[in-house]
Design an enzyme around this catalytic site. Structure first.
Site, PDB file in Angstrom:
ATOM      1  N   GLN A 216       1.103  -1.380   0.401  1.00 54.64           N
ATOM      2  CA  GLN A 216       0.109   0.042   0.103  1.00 54.64           C
ATOM      3  C   GLN A 216       0.921   1.499   0.202  1.00 54.64           C
ATOM      4  O   GLN A 216       0.280   2.117  -0.533  1.00 54.64           O
ATOM      5  CB  GLN A 216      -0.991  -0.203   1.038  1.00 54.64           C
ATOM      6  CG  GLN A 216      -2.329  -0.847   1.196  1.00 54.64           C
ATOM      7  CD  GLN A 216      -2.561  -1.006   2.122  1.00 54.64           C
ATOM      8  OE1 GLN A 216      -2.621  -1.588   2.567  1.00 54.64           O
ATOM      9  NE2 GLN A 216      -4.325  -0.248   2.335  1.00 54.64           N
TER      10      GLN A 216
ATOM     11  N   ASN B 238      -1.965 -10.786   8.464  1.00 53.53           N
ATOM     12  CA  ASN B 238      -2.836  -9.338   8.882  1.00 53.53           C
ATOM     13  C   ASN B 238      -4.275 -10.088   8.728  1.00 53.53           C
ATOM     14  O   ASN B 238      -4.468 -10.157   6.824  1.00 53.53           O
ATOM     15  CB  ASN B 238      -1.912  -8.369   8.432  1.00 53.53           C
ATOM     16  CG  ASN B 238      -3.338  -7.065   8.443  1.00 53.53           C
ATOM     17  OD1 ASN B 238      -3.700  -5.969   9.647  1.00 53.53           O
ATOM     18  ND2 ASN B 238      -4.129  -6.654   7.326  1.00 53.53           N
ATOM     19  N   GLU B 239      -4.783  -9.988   9.381  1.00 55.22           N
ATOM     20  CA  GLU B 239      -6.585  -9.769   8.986  1.00 55.22           C
ATOM     21  C   GLU B 239      -6.365 -11.325   7.403  1.00 55.22           C
ATOM     22  O   GLU B 239      -7.382 -10.893   6.175  1.00 55.22           O
ATOM     23  CB  GLU B 239      -6.800  -8.744   8.062  1.00 55.22           C
ATOM     24  CG  GLU B 239      -7.532  -7.828   8.946  1.00 55.22           C
ATOM     25  CD  GLU B 239      -7.532  -6.434   7.596  1.00 55.22           C
ATOM     26  OE1 GLU B 239      -7.935  -6.443   7.035  1.00 55.22           O
ATOM     27  OE2 GLU B 239      -7.712  -4.940   8.852  1.00 55.22           O
TER      28      GLU B 239
ATOM     29  N   ASN C  24      -8.409  -5.197  14.451  1.00 52.62           N
ATOM     30  CA  ASN C  24      -8.263  -4.218  13.119  1.00 52.62           C
ATOM     31  C   ASN C  24     -10.093  -3.842  13.642  1.00 52.62           C
ATOM     32  O   ASN C  24     -10.430  -4.638  13.494  1.00 52.62           O
ATOM     33  CB  ASN C  24      -8.010  -4.648  12.137  1.00 52.62           C
ATOM     34  CG  ASN C  24      -6.579  -4.792  12.285  1.00 52.62           C
ATOM     35  OD1 ASN C  24      -5.289  -4.354  12.949  1.00 52.62           O
ATOM     36  ND2 ASN C  24      -5.648  -4.906  10.575  1.00 52.62           N
TER      37      ASN C  24
ATOM     38  N   TRP D   6      -4.411   3.818  11.496  1.00 48.91           N
ATOM     39  CA  TRP D   6      -4.802   3.171   9.679  1.00 48.91           C
ATOM     40  C   TRP D   6      -5.209   4.243   9.690  1.00 48.91           C
ATOM     41  O   TRP D   6      -5.975   4.530   9.499  1.00 48.91           O
ATOM     42  CB  TRP D   6      -5.270   2.035   9.933  1.00 48.91           C
ATOM     43  CG  TRP D   6      -4.922   1.936   7.999  1.00 48.91           C
ATOM     44  CD1 TRP D   6      -6.051   2.691   7.229  1.00 48.91           C
ATOM     45  CD2 TRP D   6      -4.526   1.449   7.776  1.00 48.91           C
ATOM     46  NE1 TRP D   6      -5.970   1.867   5.982  1.00 48.91           N
ATOM     47  CE2 TRP D   6      -4.065   1.256   6.265  1.00 48.91           C
ATOM     48  CE3 TRP D   6      -3.518   0.243   8.459  1.00 48.91           C
ATOM     49  CZ2 TRP D   6      -3.409   0.711   5.470  1.00 48.91           C
ATOM     50  CZ3 TRP D   6      -2.127  -0.337   6.509  1.00 48.91           C
ATOM     51  CH2 TRP D   6      -1.958   0.093   6.173  1.00 48.91           C
TER      52      TRP D   6
ATOM     53  N   GLU E  60      -5.724   1.977  -1.479  1.00 47.65           N
ATOM     54  CA  GLU E  60      -6.377   1.215  -0.694  1.00 47.65           C
ATOM     55  C   GLU E  60      -7.265  -0.038  -1.171  1.00 47.65           C
ATOM     56  O   GLU E  60      -8.566   0.591  -1.895  1.00 47.65           O
ATOM     57  CB  GLU E  60      -7.392   2.475  -0.496  1.00 47.65           C
ATOM     58  CG  GLU E  60      -9.032   2.032   0.692  1.00 47.65           C
ATOM     59  CD  GLU E  60      -8.647   0.583   1.823  1.00 47.65           C
ATOM     60  OE1 GLU E  60      -7.747   0.590   2.893  1.00 47.65           O
ATOM     61  OE2 GLU E  60      -9.800   0.339   2.628  1.00 47.65           O
ATOM     62  N   TRP E  61      -6.750  -0.517  -1.739  1.00 42.67           N
ATOM     63  CA  TRP E  61      -7.021  -2.354  -2.590  1.00 42.67           C
ATOM     64  C   TRP E  61      -7.885  -2.084  -3.476  1.00 42.67           C
ATOM     65  O   TRP E  61      -7.172  -0.937  -4.421  1.00 42.67           O
ATOM     66  CB  TRP E  61      -7.923  -2.982  -1.666  1.00 42.67           C
ATOM     67  CG  TRP E  61      -6.868  -3.103  -0.445  1.00 42.67           C
ATOM     68  CD1 TRP E  61      -6.070  -3.083   0.926  1.00 42.67           C
ATOM     69  CD2 TRP E  61      -5.268  -3.474   0.143  1.00 42.67           C
ATOM     70  NE1 TRP E  61      -5.364  -3.046   1.628  1.00 42.67           N
ATOM     71  CE2 TRP E  61      -4.252  -3.529   1.068  1.00 42.67           C
ATOM     72  CE3 TRP E  61      -4.272  -4.414  -1.394  1.00 42.67           C
ATOM     73  CZ2 TRP E  61      -3.080  -4.552   1.385  1.00 42.67           C
ATOM     74  CZ3 TRP E  61      -2.863  -5.140  -1.335  1.00 42.67           C
ATOM     75  CH2 TRP E  61      -2.415  -4.568   0.288  1.00 42.67           C
TER      76      TRP E  61
END
Ligand code: IFM
Length: 460
Positions: free
Chosen positions: A26, A169-170, A297, A413, A420-421
């Site tokens: 990112q 992560n996630e 998160n 964040w 952003e993806w």
């Protein structure tokens, strides 16, 4: 009994960690530099229509080349920790260690330490090497073993200096959005694939925990995106919708990590997608290796129903087996630029859910933040909406502390505006505004506000 007055100043515990987070794909840019292999996100972004505006991982925030300036910015804000992710395709392209990629993280870690900022490294934030996706990606069990190999390569090098390690992560997003709904890389749409990917990610986590124990004496954990889930009405069908969504989003990950096994109801729900076949004897013991901390998160909560309600949205392909569930909007709630409802109390609820339902484990809010339509005018970004968001969520975090939650830190964040993806560069989450043409950084008003909170270790 008279109500307790709410104190004007909310102090956080001594040694509370104040950070900001980013992820390699990112922010780094430089996607073809220094021997980096193509990642699934490069491939996905090149697919017409996959990412808004046709945006790609370049230039991002050019952090690969500007990291030293960025560390200076972090220092100016008084951050005590920086959470970043390591890029597997830079470190181990095609399975071979790449010294130039490794040296980048070596320099970043040293620069952070010299600035008095704890380096918090995440091994995997979704940028799988494309050569592994070509061999099945996370649907293939072998990827979990390749992940452990990668963990070994980098932990052997940085294990003496990274302050805290996170394996994944996630994993919900990596599995369900990547292989279920296909809105994230690699863009596959198969419930069987999503379920297999979930298990193989968690298996990779467990294998990597062993590796981290060998190479690092500092704490290691994992980061999940947790959502509090409430029923629209007291109906049984709505209660079952809560069971399914809370199950897929929260318990599917929390239970094997903290309770030693997958929840029985989910095993049953997911058996028609081949879950039982991918979970082998002995795997759950690997998934349940003790962790030193859990990262939470938090962005928003969900209200769910077992049938359609006015304005509701049916569950998509990222919710295998939950086809009958509908998400019910809260029309009264304010929304961010991502169209996400703002529910600060949901942060307290998620932290309390872990605190109440699982064995004790230190918690960190490893991500929380919001995109707003920031504008840079006369050198200023007056993002009062983000300040209000931050203030409300820090109060919610403090509320969790007041309820006895062992919360040890908070990471906003994101440090920088970034990719952003699937939304590309259109959504700005940063404390620091990035002009993607000039790469000029401008501290937003929220950054100065956050710096004051950190300096006082208190709100208000
Ligand atoms: O940008 C993402 C991050 O990569 C993972 N957590 C949520 C953020 C905002 O969508």
């Amino acid at each position: 009994m008279s109500a307790q007055p709410i104190p004007d100043v909310l102090a956080f515990p001594d040694a509370f960690v104040w950070g900001a987070a980013t992820a390699a794909f990112q922010v780094e840019g430089s996607t073809t530099s220094d021997g980096r292999e193509t990642s699934v996100w490069d491939t996905f972004a090149a697919r017409p229509g996959a990412v808004a505006g046709g945006d790609t991982g370049d230039p991002a925030a050019d952090h690969y080349r500007r990291y030293a300036d960025d560390v200076a910015l972090m220092r100016s804000l008084g951050l005590t920790a920086y959470r970043f992710s390591l890029s597997w395709p830079r470190i181990l392209p095609y399975g071979t260690p790449e010294p130039r990629g490794i040296e980048f993280y070596d320099r970043l870690v040293d620069r952070l330490l010299a600035a008095g900022i704890q380096p918090w490294a995440t091994l995997y934030h979704w940028d799988l090497p494309q050569s592994l996706e070509d061999r099945g990606g996370w649907t293939a069990r072998d990827t979990a073993y390749r992940f452990a190999e990668y963990a070994e390569t980098i932990a052997a090098r940085l294990g003496d200096r990274v302050a805290s390690w996170s394996t994944l992560n996630e994993p919900w997003c990596a599995a369900m959005l990547g292989y279920g709904s296909g809105v994230h890389a690699p863009g596959r749409t198969s419930p069987e694939g999503a379920v297999a990917a979930t298990h193989h990610l968690l298996l990779g986590h467990g294998l990597a925990m062993d590796v981290l124990r060998q190479h690092a004496s500092t704490p290691s954990g994992i980061t999940l995106n947790l959502y509090p889930v409430v029923a629209d009405t007291p109906d049984d069908a709505d209660a079952d919708a809560v069971r399914r969504i809370d199950g897929l989003q929260n318990r599917l990950f929390l239970d094997p990590l903290l309770r030693g096994g997958y929840p029985a109801d989910l095993r049953e729900d997911l058996s028609r997608f081949g879950f039982d076949a991918v979970v082998r004897d002995g795997d759950e013991a690997v998934l349940g290796k003790p962790i030193d901390w859990l990262g939470v998160n938090y962005y928003r909560g969900y209200r769910v129903a077992g049938s359609a309600r006015p304005g509701s949205t049916p569950a998509g392909r990222e919710w295998p087996g939950a086809d009958q569930v509908h998400f019910v909007p809260d029309l009264a709630a304010p929304r961010t630029d991502s169209d996400w409802e703002v529910h600060p109390s949901g942060l307290t609820a998620s932290l309390l859910q872990v605190h109440r339902d699982y064995p004790p484990v230190p918690l960190y809010v490893t991500e929380n933040g919001a995109a707003y339509p920031d504008t840079l005018r006369d050198g200023e970004v007056s993002d009062d909406d983000r300040i209000a968001f931050l203030d409300a969520h820090l109060r919610a975090a403090h509320d969790a502390l007041a309820h006895g939650v062992d919360l040890r830190g908070y990471f906003y964040w994101s440090l920088l505006d970034n990719f952003e993806w699937a939304e590309g560069y259109a959504k700005r989450f940063g404390l620091v505004h990035v002009d993607y043409h000039t790469q000029q950084r401008t501290l937003k008003r929220s950054a100065r506000w956050y710096a004051e909170v950190i300096a006082r270790n208190a709100l208000g």
